[in-house]
Design an enzyme around this catalytic site. Structure first.
Site: not given
Ligand code: NOJ
Length: 590
Positions: A364-365, A290, A110, A237
């Site tokens: 994970h989000d 992402e 990541d 990210d």
């Molecule tokens: C996306 C990530 O998946 C998330 O977990 C993170 O808080 C934000 N980007 C900021 O890096």
């Protein structure tokens, strides 16, 4: 139960790169704790490599495990080149890479390149007065108020005074020692309080100024460093917000700031430049960007192979169909028609433009998809396998988030004290401060918090789910019912995932076939076909806990069943198919 996929008229041996692969996501803090400190670690993951290999996946995406104050669970990186000692060492990492490689499994790291922790050396040197490092970030004066009206995605303004404020942010020496960095070497009274720095996320996550070529060089170096360690996968990210307009204009309307800094034309150029300087030199590399609030047109540009940028993208539109007016911190039942529309639009649109989607329900989000789109109480097995079918049969590369393959659900927390995530805590405060009752605010957090996905992997039914011998950093709640051991013994979800992963490798119609939505107006069933040469599949997925009927094209009547989540589904004998609750069927054309 085993699902032995039936052979069809497949055309094999024509798959390209990542199209027939499945990627498994591991959240290192929550997978397996090898040393009993309550936090998962790299050695713990190595211990579980045989399990990961048993899934049949090709690559493992690891969330950040680098040196970090952990204000945002590792997305606040203080050193890109070192492993956070709380999660392991470089030797542990190399061991993990080797153990996975022995099973033919690659590693995806990541890369958080939009921002660093304010504890990163670059930010600290900027604070200490080194002007060249000031240009690594967006540091601006403000004549009145703040430099502009942008807001942080974690709440509050996107600007903070440019000072070494670690004490007031709660970063202690003990945190620093545990996580392998020296707290605030520039000192808490360093910096300049008349200046502000931009942070689109937490106040400790300062946005990097990608317009500075030195920044871009440094970041390419980071990627190359990990390539030299044998890493071939990279997840970038929030990569589509790296191209802020240099004059940082205020948004005309409060909520329009996102549009100003998202997917600007320069993003594509910067990604291509990064590719040329790092991962693009490895023809076997697999990358995923992402993309927050993105468009099909941009995602085609990022992933069409002619453009030499990324392999694929995550977009999140389909995971906003249970937001009220686009706001995450709200509650409503998901809008199925909108979900279908988005799948169709993205499926067809990306294919037309030669783009490639990453396919996923969970990460994970996100709260667990099973709680959002399925029925974890009444039809856990059926809805988990139905959701899996929908994703794994689409055109793109599927990602499985740890625990999804055993039907893990959101934890049953009863109080805000159980939540750890800064985003959830801020959201709760903000909801209550703006007039939402504490009860409703809790209900919203309960259904939307990222912690929902971050609870420890449930390996067995013991007190801490076999995750740790210590006290877990986040509490599991239903491991007595849902765990790997039980699934391995007699579960139905795990074998189903394994079968889906095999099918994608076996049949080019799944990995390469073109995608076409079917029965777009059906109120309960998501349906689509996949076509490759003479091979054709029809996929049907009932998203509801009631029976429903769907009419299918005659050429599928009597076709063999590739996979179905009700064991007694052996055939479709007429063109009127009655689908049971959450039933999913994939049929070969006769
Ligand atoms: C996306 C990530 O998946 C998330 O977990 C993170 O808080 C934000 N980007 C900021 O890096």
């Amino acid at each position: 139960m085993t699902y032995e996929p039936k052979m069809g008229r497949s055309m094999q041996g024509v798959v390209t790169g990542f199209h027939d692969k499945t990627i498994y996501q591991v959240y290192p803090k929550s997978f397996c704790d090898s040393d009993g400190d309550g936090v998962g670690d790299l050695r713990g993951i190595t211990r579980k490599v045989p399990y990961i290999a048993s899934l049949g996946v090709d690559m493992v995406w690891l969330n950040p495990f680098f040196v970090s104050p952990q204000r945002d669970n590792g997305y606040d990186i203080a050193n890109y080149y070192r492993v956070n000692p709380a999660l392991g060492s470089m030797d542990d990492f190399e061991e993990l890479v080797a153990a996975l490689r022995a099973h033919g499994i690659g590693v995806m790291l990541d890369m958080v390149l939009n921002h660093t922790s304010t504890q990163h050396e670059w930010f600290q040197r900027a604070l200490a007065g080194e002007t060249e490092y000031r240009d690594f970030y967006y540091i601006r004066p403000a004549t009145s108020g703040l430099p502009n009206n942008w807001v942080s995605k974690f709440g509050g303004p996107a600007w903070a005074p440019f000072t070494g404020n670690s004490a007031s942010l709660g970063i202690t020496d003990a945190d620093a020692a545990r996580n392998g960095f020296t707290r605030n070497p520039a000192g808490d009274d360093s910096g300049d309080p008349t200046l502000y720095y931009l942070h689109l996320y937490d106040v400790t996550q300062a946005d990097l100024n990608w317009h500075n070529p030195r920044v871009r060089n440094e970041l390419a170096k980071v990627v190359r460093f990990w390539q030299n360690k044998g890493v071939q996968g990279f997840r970038f990210d929030v990569i589509n917000v790296i191209g802020k307009p240099e004059d940082l204009p205020s948004a005309l309307r409060g909520t329009d700031d996102k549009r100003l800094y998202t997917d600007t034309p320069i993003v594509e150029q910067y990604i291509k430049e990064l590719a040329a300087a790092s991962f693009g030199r490895d023809p076997e590399s697999v990358t995923v960007g992402e993309m927050s609030s993105t468009s099909i047109e941009r995602c085609i540009a990022y992933t069409n192979p002619d453009n030499k940028a990324l392999s694929m993208v995550f977009n999140f539109h389909h995971l906003k169909v249970d937001y009220v007016d686009g706001h995450k911190w709200s509650r409503k039942p998901f809008d199925f028609q909108e979900l279908k529309r988005l799948f169709a639009q993205w499926g067809v649109g990306m294919e037309r433009g030669g783009g490639w989607n990453a396919l996923f329900w969970n990460n994970h989000d996100q709260p667990r998809a099973l709680n959002r789109f399925g029925d974890p109480r009444g039809y856990r097995v059926e809805s988990a396998t139905m959701l899996a079918t929908a994703i794994h049969m689409m055109r793109g590369t599927p990602f499985v988030y740890m625990g999804e393959e055993i039907g893990m659900t959101d934890p049953e927390y009863a109080s805000m004290d159980d939540y750890v995530d800064i985003e959830a805590i801020n959201a709760y405060r903000e909801l209550v401060a703006t007039g939402t009752s504490t009860q409703e605010a809790f209900a919203i957090v309960h259904s939307k918090a990222r912690d929902n996905a971050r609870t420890p992997m449930q390996w067995d039914d013991s007190a801490h789910a076999g995750f740790t011998t210590g006290t877990p950093w986040l509490r599991p709640t239903n491991q007595s019912m849902i765990n790997v051991a039980a699934e391995e013994a007699s579960g139905k979800i795990l074998p189903y995932y394994r079968a889906l992963i095999v099918l994608r490798k076996k049949y080019a119609v799944i990995s390469e076939g073109s995608y076409e939505p079917y029965a777009e107006d059906h109120p309960r069933v998501l349906a689509f076909t996949r076509t490759f040469g003479n091979d054709r599949l029809l996929v049907l997925a009932n998203f509801y806990g009631e029976e429903t009927m769907i009419q299918i094209p005659p050429e599928f009547v009597g076709g063999s069943i590739v996979i179905a989540n009700y064991e007694d589904r052996k055939a479709v004998a007429t063109n009127r198919v009655v689908m049971r609750p959450y039933e999913a069927i994939t049929i070969w054309q006769r």
